[in-house]
Design a protein around this motif. Structure first.
Motif, PDB file in Angstrom:
ATOM      1  N   GLY A  28       0.803  -1.217   0.000  1.00 46.67           N
ATOM      2  CA  GLY A  28       0.000   0.000   0.000  1.00 46.67           C
ATOM      3  C   GLY A  28       0.834   1.264   0.000  1.00 46.67           C
ATOM      4  O   GLY A  28       2.017   1.243  -0.301  1.00 46.67           O
ATOM      5  N   GLY A  29       0.190   2.379   0.356  1.00 42.28           N
ATOM      6  CA  GLY A  29       0.884   3.650   0.342  1.00 42.28           C
ATOM      7  C   GLY A  29       0.036   4.748   0.945  1.00 42.28           C
ATOM      8  O   GLY A  29      -0.979   4.488   1.593  1.00 42.28           O
ATOM      9  N   ILE A  30       0.436   5.990   0.697  1.00 41.20           N
ATOM     10  CA  ILE A  30      -0.237   7.170   1.230  1.00 41.20           C
ATOM     11  C   ILE A  30      -0.723   7.976   0.026  1.00 41.20           C
ATOM     12  O   ILE A  30       0.071   8.647  -0.635  1.00 41.20           O
ATOM     13  CB  ILE A  30       0.728   7.998   2.098  1.00 41.20           C
ATOM     14  N   PHE A  31      -2.027   7.877  -0.263  1.00 41.10           N
ATOM     15  CA  PHE A  31      -2.554   8.425  -1.504  1.00 41.10           C
ATOM     16  C   PHE A  31      -3.711   9.392  -1.288  1.00 41.10           C
ATOM     17  O   PHE A  31      -4.440   9.307  -0.301  1.00 41.10           O
ATOM     18  CB  PHE A  31      -3.044   7.294  -2.415  1.00 41.10           C
ATOM     19  N   HIS A  32      -3.869  10.284  -2.252  1.00 50.04           N
ATOM     20  CA  HIS A  32      -5.059  11.128  -2.393  1.00 50.04           C
ATOM     21  C   HIS A  32      -5.788  10.626  -3.628  1.00 50.04           C
ATOM     22  O   HIS A  32      -5.156  10.224  -4.612  1.00 50.04           O
ATOM     23  CB  HIS A  32      -4.653  12.599  -2.569  1.00 50.04           C
ATOM     24  N   ALA A  33      -7.115  10.646  -3.583  1.00 57.53           N
ATOM     25  CA  ALA A  33      -7.908  10.185  -4.719  1.00 57.53           C
ATOM     26  C   ALA A  33      -8.951  11.229  -5.094  1.00 57.53           C
ATOM     27  O   ALA A  33      -9.448  11.970  -4.233  1.00 57.53           O
ATOM     28  CB  ALA A  33      -8.588   8.869  -4.380  1.00 57.53           C
ATOM     29  N   ALA A  34      -9.290  11.265  -6.386  1.00 56.92           N
ATOM     30  CA  ALA A  34     -10.311  12.173  -6.893  1.00 56.92           C
ATOM     31  C   ALA A  34     -10.936  11.554  -8.131  1.00 56.92           C
ATOM     32  O   ALA A  34     -10.316  10.738  -8.815  1.00 56.92           O
ATOM     33  CB  ALA A  34      -9.689  13.528  -7.230  1.00 56.92           C
ATOM     34  N   VAL A  35     -12.167  11.948  -8.423  1.00 58.29           N
ATOM     35  CA  VAL A  35     -12.894  11.420  -9.577  1.00 58.29           C
ATOM     36  C   VAL A  35     -13.113  12.532 -10.587  1.00 58.29           C
ATOM     37  O   VAL A  35     -13.598  13.616 -10.242  1.00 58.29           O
ATOM     38  CB  VAL A  35     -14.250  10.827  -9.139  1.00 58.29           C
ATOM     39  N   CYS A 107     -10.476   8.991  -0.333  1.00 53.00           N
ATOM     40  CA  CYS A 107     -10.655   7.684  -0.977  1.00 53.00           C
ATOM     41  C   CYS A 107     -12.077   7.173  -0.774  1.00 53.00           C
ATOM     42  O   CYS A 107     -12.695   6.641  -1.703  1.00 53.00           O
ATOM     43  CB  CYS A 107      -9.628   6.682  -0.459  1.00 53.00           C
ATOM     44  N   PHE A 108     -12.609   7.347   0.438  1.00 53.84           N
ATOM     45  CA  PHE A 108     -13.988   6.952   0.702  1.00 53.84           C
ATOM     46  C   PHE A 108     -14.960   7.807  -0.124  1.00 53.84           C
ATOM     47  O   PHE A 108     -15.930   7.300  -0.684  1.00 53.84           O
ATOM     48  CB  PHE A 108     -14.327   7.090   2.196  1.00 53.84           C
ATOM     49  N   PHE A 109     -14.687   9.113  -0.202  1.00 52.35           N
ATOM     50  CA  PHE A 109     -15.527   9.985  -1.015  1.00 52.35           C
ATOM     51  C   PHE A 109     -15.504   9.555  -2.476  1.00 52.35           C
ATOM     52  O   PHE A 109     -16.561   9.456  -3.118  1.00 52.35           O
ATOM     53  CB  PHE A 109     -15.089  11.455  -0.917  1.00 52.35           C
ATOM     54  N   SER A 110     -14.324   9.294  -3.009  1.00 55.11           N
ATOM     55  CA  SER A 110     -14.198   8.914  -4.420  1.00 55.11           C
ATOM     56  C   SER A 110     -14.974   7.630  -4.702  1.00 55.11           C
ATOM     57  O   SER A 110     -15.643   7.513  -5.735  1.00 55.11           O
ATOM     58  CB  SER A 110     -12.728   8.747  -4.797  1.00 55.11           C
ATOM     59  N   ARG A 111     -14.904   6.686  -3.781  1.00 59.78           N
ATOM     60  CA  ARG A 111     -15.663   5.438  -3.933  1.00 59.78           C
ATOM     61  C   ARG A 111     -17.166   5.722  -3.964  1.00 59.78           C
ATOM     62  O   ARG A 111     -17.885   5.251  -4.850  1.00 59.78           O
ATOM     63  CB  ARG A 111     -15.332   4.484  -2.794  1.00 59.78           C
ATOM     64  N   GLU A 112     -17.654   6.503  -3.007  1.00 56.55           N
ATOM     65  CA  GLU A 112     -19.085   6.796  -2.934  1.00 56.55           C
ATOM     66  C   GLU A 112     -19.565   7.594  -4.156  1.00 56.55           C
ATOM     67  O   GLU A 112     -20.639   7.313  -4.683  1.00 56.55           O
ATOM     68  CB  GLU A 112     -19.405   7.552  -1.649  1.00 56.55           C
ATOM     69  N   ALA A 114     -18.205   7.576  -7.172  1.00 55.41           N
ATOM     70  CA  ALA A 114     -18.199   6.669  -8.326  1.00 55.41           C
ATOM     71  C   ALA A 114     -19.419   5.755  -8.302  1.00 55.41           C
ATOM     72  O   ALA A 114     -20.037   5.496  -9.349  1.00 55.41           O
ATOM     73  CB  ALA A 114     -16.911   5.855  -8.338  1.00 55.41           C
ATOM     74  N   ILE A 115     -19.794   5.268  -7.132  1.00 55.08           N
ATOM     75  CA  ILE A 115     -20.991   4.418  -7.016  1.00 55.08           C
ATOM     76  C   ILE A 115     -22.234   5.218  -7.428  1.00 55.08           C
ATOM     77  O   ILE A 115     -23.091   4.701  -8.164  1.00 55.08           O
ATOM     78  CB  ILE A 115     -21.126   3.866  -5.586  1.00 55.08           C
ATOM     79  N   GLU A 116     -22.338   6.442  -6.955  1.00 55.60           N
ATOM     80  CA  GLU A 116     -23.484   7.285  -7.301  1.00 55.60           C
ATOM     81  C   GLU A 116     -23.561   7.541  -8.814  1.00 55.60           C
ATOM     82  O   GLU A 116     -24.643   7.652  -9.373  1.00 55.60           O
ATOM     83  CB  GLU A 116     -23.420   8.626  -6.563  1.00 55.60           C
ATOM     84  N   LEU A 117     -22.412   7.613  -9.458  1.00 58.93           N
ATOM     85  CA  LEU A 117     -22.385   7.852 -10.910  1.00 58.93           C
ATOM     86  C   LEU A 117     -22.807   6.624 -11.706  1.00 58.93           C
ATOM     87  O   LEU A 117     -23.098   6.729 -12.885  1.00 58.93           O
ATOM     88  CB  LEU A 117     -20.983   8.304 -11.343  1.00 58.93           C
ATOM     89  N   GLY A 118     -22.823   5.490 -11.029  1.00 59.53           N
ATOM     90  CA  GLY A 118     -23.279   4.259 -11.689  1.00 59.53           C
ATOM     91  C   GLY A 118     -22.155   3.467 -12.254  1.00 59.53           C
ATOM     92  O   GLY A 118     -22.228   2.656 -13.100  1.00 59.53           O
TER      93      GLY A 118
END
Length: 118
Positions: A28-35, A107-112, A114-118
């Motif tokens: 793993g690592g230390i990451f920032h995520a965005a959609v 990361c949790f936000f990006s997951r949620e 992406a799910i909302e986008l379908g």
């Protein structure tokens, strides 16, 4: 298209080295995520101010972090107006003071999102 952009957290070259080692060893690592969708990138960040933590920036251009890679998530059949409505619905649920490094982060936000986008 919907794309996940991954960043090394911050702008410190040491973090990139740690993430490279983590990638090579599978630890793993230390990451920032965005959609990214419709040419804009969305993510979540923390603050003491009682404002939404959802923010947008140019794709691959978050100034607080160092861009690393992109992952294509798929196509989205929603209109821009529908995407804006999703973000407007999510904003009160993702207030900046609720940010938690381990339980409620970008990361949790990006997951949620992406799910909302379908």
């Amino acid at each position: 298209p919907v794309t996940l952009h991954v960043y090394d957290v911050g702008n410190n070259p040491t973090i990139k080295k740690i993430n490279n080692i983590g990638e090579a060893t599978g630890s793993g690592g230390i990451f920032h995520a965005a959609v990214e969708i419709y040419g804009k990138e969305f993510s979540f960040g923390g603050s003491r101010k009682n404002i939404t933590g959802v923010f947008g920036c140019p794709p691959k251009g978050c100034p607080m972090h160092t861009y690393r890679e992109s992952i294509f998530l798929g196509d989205c059949e929603l209109s821009q107006q529908q995407v804006i409505a999703i973000l407007d619905k999510m904003k009160p649920e993702w207030m900046a003071p609720t940010y938690d490094l381990l339980r409620k982060n970008c990361c949790f936000f990006s997951r949620e999102f992406a799910i909302e986008l379908g």
